[in-house]
Design a protein around this motif. Structure first.
Motif, PDB file in Angstrom:
ATOM      1  N   THR A 399      41.895  50.503  43.766  1.00  0.00           N
ATOM      2  CA  THR A 399      42.625  49.956  42.615  1.00  0.00           C
ATOM      3  C   THR A 399      42.597  48.436  42.607  1.00  0.00           C
ATOM      4  O   THR A 399      43.545  47.784  43.028  1.00  0.00           O
ATOM      5  N   PRO A 400      41.474  47.891  42.179  1.00  0.00           N
ATOM      6  CA  PRO A 400      41.440  46.434  42.152  1.00  0.00           C
ATOM      7  C   PRO A 400      42.367  45.890  41.068  1.00  0.00           C
ATOM      8  O   PRO A 400      42.267  46.292  39.909  1.00  0.00           O
ATOM      9  N   THR A 401      43.266  45.062  41.479  1.00  0.00           N
ATOM     10  CA  THR A 401      44.217  44.508  40.497  1.00  0.00           C
ATOM     11  C   THR A 401      44.301  43.007  40.679  1.00  0.00           C
ATOM     12  O   THR A 401      44.076  42.489  41.758  1.00  0.00           O
ATOM     13  N   ILE A 402      44.628  42.365  39.615  1.00  0.00           N
ATOM     14  CA  ILE A 402      44.957  40.946  39.741  1.00  0.00           C
ATOM     15  C   ILE A 402      46.347  40.813  39.149  1.00  0.00           C
ATOM     16  O   ILE A 402      46.563  41.121  37.980  1.00  0.00           O
ATOM     17  N   SER A 403      47.274  40.391  39.977  1.00  0.00           N
ATOM     18  CA  SER A 403      48.629  40.291  39.445  1.00  0.00           C
ATOM     19  C   SER A 403      48.721  39.084  38.518  1.00  0.00           C
ATOM     20  O   SER A 403      47.879  38.179  38.559  1.00  0.00           O
ATOM     21  N   ALA A 404      49.773  39.080  37.706  1.00  0.00           N
ATOM     22  CA  ALA A 404      49.891  38.088  36.650  1.00  0.00           C
ATOM     23  C   ALA A 404      49.872  36.654  37.181  1.00  0.00           C
ATOM     24  O   ALA A 404      49.389  35.739  36.535  1.00  0.00           O
ATOM     25  N   ASP A 405      50.376  36.478  38.417  1.00  0.00           N
ATOM     26  CA  ASP A 405      50.471  35.100  38.918  1.00  0.00           C
ATOM     27  C   ASP A 405      49.209  34.644  39.644  1.00  0.00           C
ATOM     28  O   ASP A 405      49.152  33.578  40.210  1.00  0.00           O
ATOM     29  N   VAL A 406      48.194  35.490  39.632  1.00  0.00           N
ATOM     30  CA  VAL A 406      46.975  35.127  40.358  1.00  0.00           C
ATOM     31  C   VAL A 406      45.927  34.580  39.383  1.00  0.00           C
ATOM     32  O   VAL A 406      45.625  35.207  38.381  1.00  0.00           O
ATOM     33  N   ASP A 407      45.380  33.396  39.719  1.00  0.00           N
ATOM     34  CA  ASP A 407      44.371  32.821  38.828  1.00  0.00           C
ATOM     35  C   ASP A 407      42.998  33.397  39.167  1.00  0.00           C
ATOM     36  O   ASP A 407      42.075  32.690  39.522  1.00  0.00           O
ATOM     37  N   GLY A 408      42.879  34.695  39.096  1.00  0.00           N
ATOM     38  CA  GLY A 408      41.629  35.369  39.427  1.00  0.00           C
ATOM     39  C   GLY A 408      40.678  35.416  38.238  1.00  0.00           C
ATOM     40  O   GLY A 408      40.928  34.849  37.188  1.00  0.00           O
ATOM     41  N   ASP A 409      39.570  36.125  38.449  1.00  0.00           N
ATOM     42  CA  ASP A 409      38.572  36.215  37.399  1.00  0.00           C
ATOM     43  C   ASP A 409      38.419  37.686  36.998  1.00  0.00           C
ATOM     44  O   ASP A 409      37.727  38.460  37.655  1.00  0.00           O
ATOM     45  N   VAL A 410      39.094  38.063  35.916  1.00  0.00           N
ATOM     46  CA  VAL A 410      39.155  39.468  35.496  1.00  0.00           C
ATOM     47  C   VAL A 410      37.758  39.998  35.182  1.00  0.00           C
ATOM     48  O   VAL A 410      37.442  41.158  35.449  1.00  0.00           O
ATOM     49  N   SER A 411      36.887  39.108  34.679  1.00  0.00           N
ATOM     50  CA  SER A 411      35.553  39.570  34.270  1.00  0.00           C
ATOM     51  C   SER A 411      34.750  40.083  35.468  1.00  0.00           C
ATOM     52  O   SER A 411      33.760  40.781  35.314  1.00  0.00           O
ATOM     53  N   MET A 412      35.162  39.741  36.687  1.00  0.00           N
ATOM     54  CA  MET A 412      34.408  40.179  37.872  1.00  0.00           C
ATOM     55  C   MET A 412      34.858  41.547  38.377  1.00  0.00           C
ATOM     56  O   MET A 412      34.250  42.107  39.289  1.00  0.00           O
ATOM     57  N   ILE A 413      35.928  42.108  37.830  1.00  0.00           N
ATOM     58  CA  ILE A 413      36.404  43.401  38.332  1.00  0.00           C
ATOM     59  C   ILE A 413      35.448  44.494  37.865  1.00  0.00           C
ATOM     60  O   ILE A 413      35.227  44.666  36.672  1.00  0.00           O
ATOM     61  N   PRO A 414      34.873  45.243  38.813  1.00  0.00           N
ATOM     62  CA  PRO A 414      33.957  46.301  38.391  1.00  0.00           C
ATOM     63  C   PRO A 414      34.705  47.445  37.706  1.00  0.00           C
ATOM     64  O   PRO A 414      35.862  47.718  38.048  1.00  0.00           O
ATOM     65  N   GLU A 415      34.027  48.086  36.724  1.00  0.00           N
ATOM     66  CA  GLU A 415      34.714  49.161  36.002  1.00  0.00           C
ATOM     67  C   GLU A 415      34.766  50.445  36.816  1.00  0.00           C
ATOM     68  O   GLU A 415      35.706  51.208  36.752  1.00  0.00           O
ATOM     69  N   GLU A 416      33.700  50.672  37.599  1.00  0.00           N
ATOM     70  CA  GLU A 416      33.617  51.929  38.354  1.00  0.00           C
ATOM     71  C   GLU A 416      34.643  51.992  39.481  1.00  0.00           C
ATOM     72  O   GLU A 416      34.919  50.982  40.120  1.00  0.00           O
ATOM     73  N   ARG A 417      35.206  53.186  39.722  1.00  0.00           N
ATOM     74  CA  ARG A 417      36.150  53.362  40.828  1.00  0.00           C
ATOM     75  C   ARG A 417      35.614  54.445  41.765  1.00  0.00           C
ATOM     76  O   ARG A 417      35.079  55.438  41.265  1.00  0.00           O
ATOM     77  N   PRO A 418      35.806  54.367  43.062  1.00  0.00           N
ATOM     78  CA  PRO A 418      36.333  53.190  43.726  1.00  0.00           C
ATOM     79  C   PRO A 418      35.310  52.049  43.705  1.00  0.00           C
ATOM     80  O   PRO A 418      34.103  52.302  43.677  1.00  0.00           O
TER      81      PRO A 418
END
Ligand code: ATP
Length: 574
Positions: A399-418
């Protein structure tokens, strides 16, 4: 400034912080031994770093890997082929230096003209005379110059500055014949003399290579050379390298590679997953082109390195986090925070795989110098070792998540799980010896005597108490048994905590004993006086304010413990 630095080096030698290595045999350039106080200061810096990054957190573990490193590791990491600095030789002074660290030409122009002169500074007049001869006979025959004591002034007819790549620059020296003598100018000169008589730059690998083999490798070199003929498929040099390769090892040039190659073992044995870090402290070795400023640049040095492994989409966040964290550590221990700064690298300063790098710099007496680098290295290192070994460094995240307070890069989260990914790494790499030098310069403080007796200033080393080599000096007013009994009790109560505590019972006035400890940075002097014999109290004198506080001798350890803990990693522990 230079005088203050000399005074500091003199203090380091006189009071047992630093000695020239092998001094009784004439010394070895660039090699230093750490004396009884130096070893404590270094250990205290290391402990402060380790406490903050390992013990005060639950996401970092330690590691201690081998210094001797086999060829394939450093071939895969790119060090064998690319861990090079550019090297330039000065044909006048015979000095070697790195062009990227060398200053531009000092040129004294005649009014607004492009003509003028270049002053060369020799160590003494005899050397200046020898240089004049060498220039006249070999380096630039016929050019006009004058000799003034240890300075040579070279007449210049025209100077063309190089472009940003260091190309197109030219010094046209004036000559007796009127025909200029041209010398290329790439934007730098030999740092000590201002000499522009230089060779072209060439790459130089900084690693110390050696051979792990009971049979002397020289025999194999001789044998290969003897057997080599012009028909061989490999040129002689490559044939020799080939035959030596199986036993070729290196002294590691950084501790980081030992961490990367153990990544999977640590994940497995500690049952951890990103975000988490591995800390390592240890010696590294670089055959530096130019050794400089005491322990600032030496061939053998220690590094405090942290590799923090994260999901790619969180890497930017963690890079920013560690930049802040690391600076916070420096600020916590600095006596003059203004003398530290962070400097972001420009794109052309960074390794090709890095997407961000910030240096922490200290304003040394000779200018700003790097003490630490914090770098976003992407997944370059782990990928390289995966590609060149059988290791698989991929980790799985459901479950890759980026919490609201993290200045992460959402575009890098892969769609496939796991999601399977090779972690990115944020590295902080701090030189322990450089940190020691920076903290010593930062703490060096001279107090002028205002008695009107024209005494030389005395030194107070205002080291942070957590860094101070000796934490407490216990001083009985006299060496009589009744004073010594309380003295020993106080000293033992402090030593039980692992604080380096000394007893100063010599027949020196108490003020003189205080000053001797101010000079080496001891934060607290505990005095056992006549009142101590009556009510079991002692005084605690503060190094920086000179204030004295009277407490029961059993209380001393609590007062010291409280002051030592003050402000340590408050941001992490609150
Ligand atoms: P420099 O540009 O000064 O050579 P670097 O950028 O090559 O340093 P890094 O590879 O980033 O240095 O190493 C991390 C840290 O290790 C440096 O910030 C420095 O504190 C320390 N360090 C590197 N080389 C040396 C050396 N030869 N002597 C002492 N410390 C060193």
């Amino acid at each position: 400034m230079a005088q203050r630095f000399r005074a500091l080096l003199d203090l380091c030698k006189r009071r047992g912080f630093l000695y020239q290595s092998a001094e009784i045999y004439g010394g070895l350039r660039g090699a230093y031994d750490y004396g009884p106080l130096g070893v404590e200061l270094k250990k205290n810096i290391l402990n402060s770093w380790w406490r903050r990054h390992v013990y005060f957190r639950d996401d970092v573990v330690g590691l201690d890997t081998s210094i001797i490193t086999p060829h394939p590791v450093l071939k895969a990491s790119g060090h064998v082929d690319e861990f090079t600095d550019l090297l330039v030789d000065c044909t006048l002074t015979k000095e070697r230096f790195r062009p990227d660290k060398a200053p531009p030409l000092t040129f004294i122009a005649d009014k607004e003209n492009k003509s003028g002169h270049i002053p060369l500074t020799a160590p003494d007049k005899a050397t200046a005379v020898a240089w004049q001869k060498l220039i006249q006979e070999q380096l630039a025959p016929g050019i006009l110059m004058t000799l003034k004591n240890n300075q040579l002034l070279l007449q210049v007819q025209a100077l063309t500055q190089p472009d940003e790549q260091g190309q197109g620059g030219m010094i046209a020296f004036a000559t007796e014949s009127g025909q200029p003598f041209n010398v290329n100018y790439h934007g730098y000169v030999e740092p000590d003399s201002n000499s522009p008589f230089l060779t072209d730059s060439r790459p130089f690998n900084l690693m110390f290579k050696t051979f792990l083999d009971p049979i002397d490798p020289i025999d194999r070199v001789i044998q290969t050379t003897k057997n080599h003929s012009p028909d061989n498929s490999l040129p002689l040099r490559e044939a020799v390298d080939e035959v030596l390769r199986p036993s070729t090892v290196y002294l590691r040039p950084e501790t980081a590679q030992g961490v990367f190659i153990n990544f999977e073992q640590v994940v497995r044995t500690m049952k951890t997953k990103p975000p988490f870090g591995i800390a390592q402290v240890g010696k590294s070795f670089r055959n530096e082109i130019r050794l400089e400023h005491g322990i600032f640049r030496t061939p053998e040095f220690e590094q405090l390195e942290l590799e923090y492994f994260v999901a790619p989409w969180e890497s930017r966040h963690w890079y920013n986090y560690w930049r802040r964290q690391r600076y916070q550590w420096w600020m916590e221990l600095a006596s003059h925070p203004d003398n530290f700064r962070q400097r972001d690298h420009s794109a052309n300063e960074m390794a090709h795989y890095a997407t961000g790098c910030t240096d922490v710099e200290y304003l040394f007496p000779w200018g700003w110098g790097e003490v630490e680098g914090v770098a976003h290295r992407g997944n370059y290192d782990l990928t390289q070792h995966m590609n060149n070994s059988n290791a698989n460094f991929e980790v799985i995240e459901d479950t890759p998540t980026i919490s609201a307070d993290v200045d992460g890069d959402v575009s890098m989260i892969p769609e496939e799980r796991p999601a399977r990914y090779v972690p990115h790494v944020v590295e902080s790499s701090c030189g322990l010896n450089r940190a020691m030098l920076a903290f010593l310069c930062d703490a060096f403080h001279e107090v002028r005597d205002d008695s009107g007796k024209n005494k030389p200033p005395r030194t107070v080393l205002k080291l942070h108490p957590r860094l101070a080599p000796i934490k407490c000096a216990v001083m009985p007013l006299t060496g009589k048994p009744e004073f010594m009994s309380i003295t020993q009790k106080v000293a033992k109560s402090l030593r039980r905590h692992g604080w380096y505590t000394v007893v100063e019972s010599q027949k020196l006035k108490i003020g003189k004993r205080y000053y001797r400890h101010d000079e080496i940075g001891t934060p607290w002097c505990i005095t056992v006086d006549y009142q101590s014999l009556e009510d079991h109290t002692v005084t605690i004198r503060d190094r920086d304010t000179g204030d004295q506080e009277r407490v029961h001798w059993k209380e001393v350890q609590h007062v010291v413990a409280k002051r030592l803990m003050e402000g340590e990693a408050d941001d992490l522990l609150d």
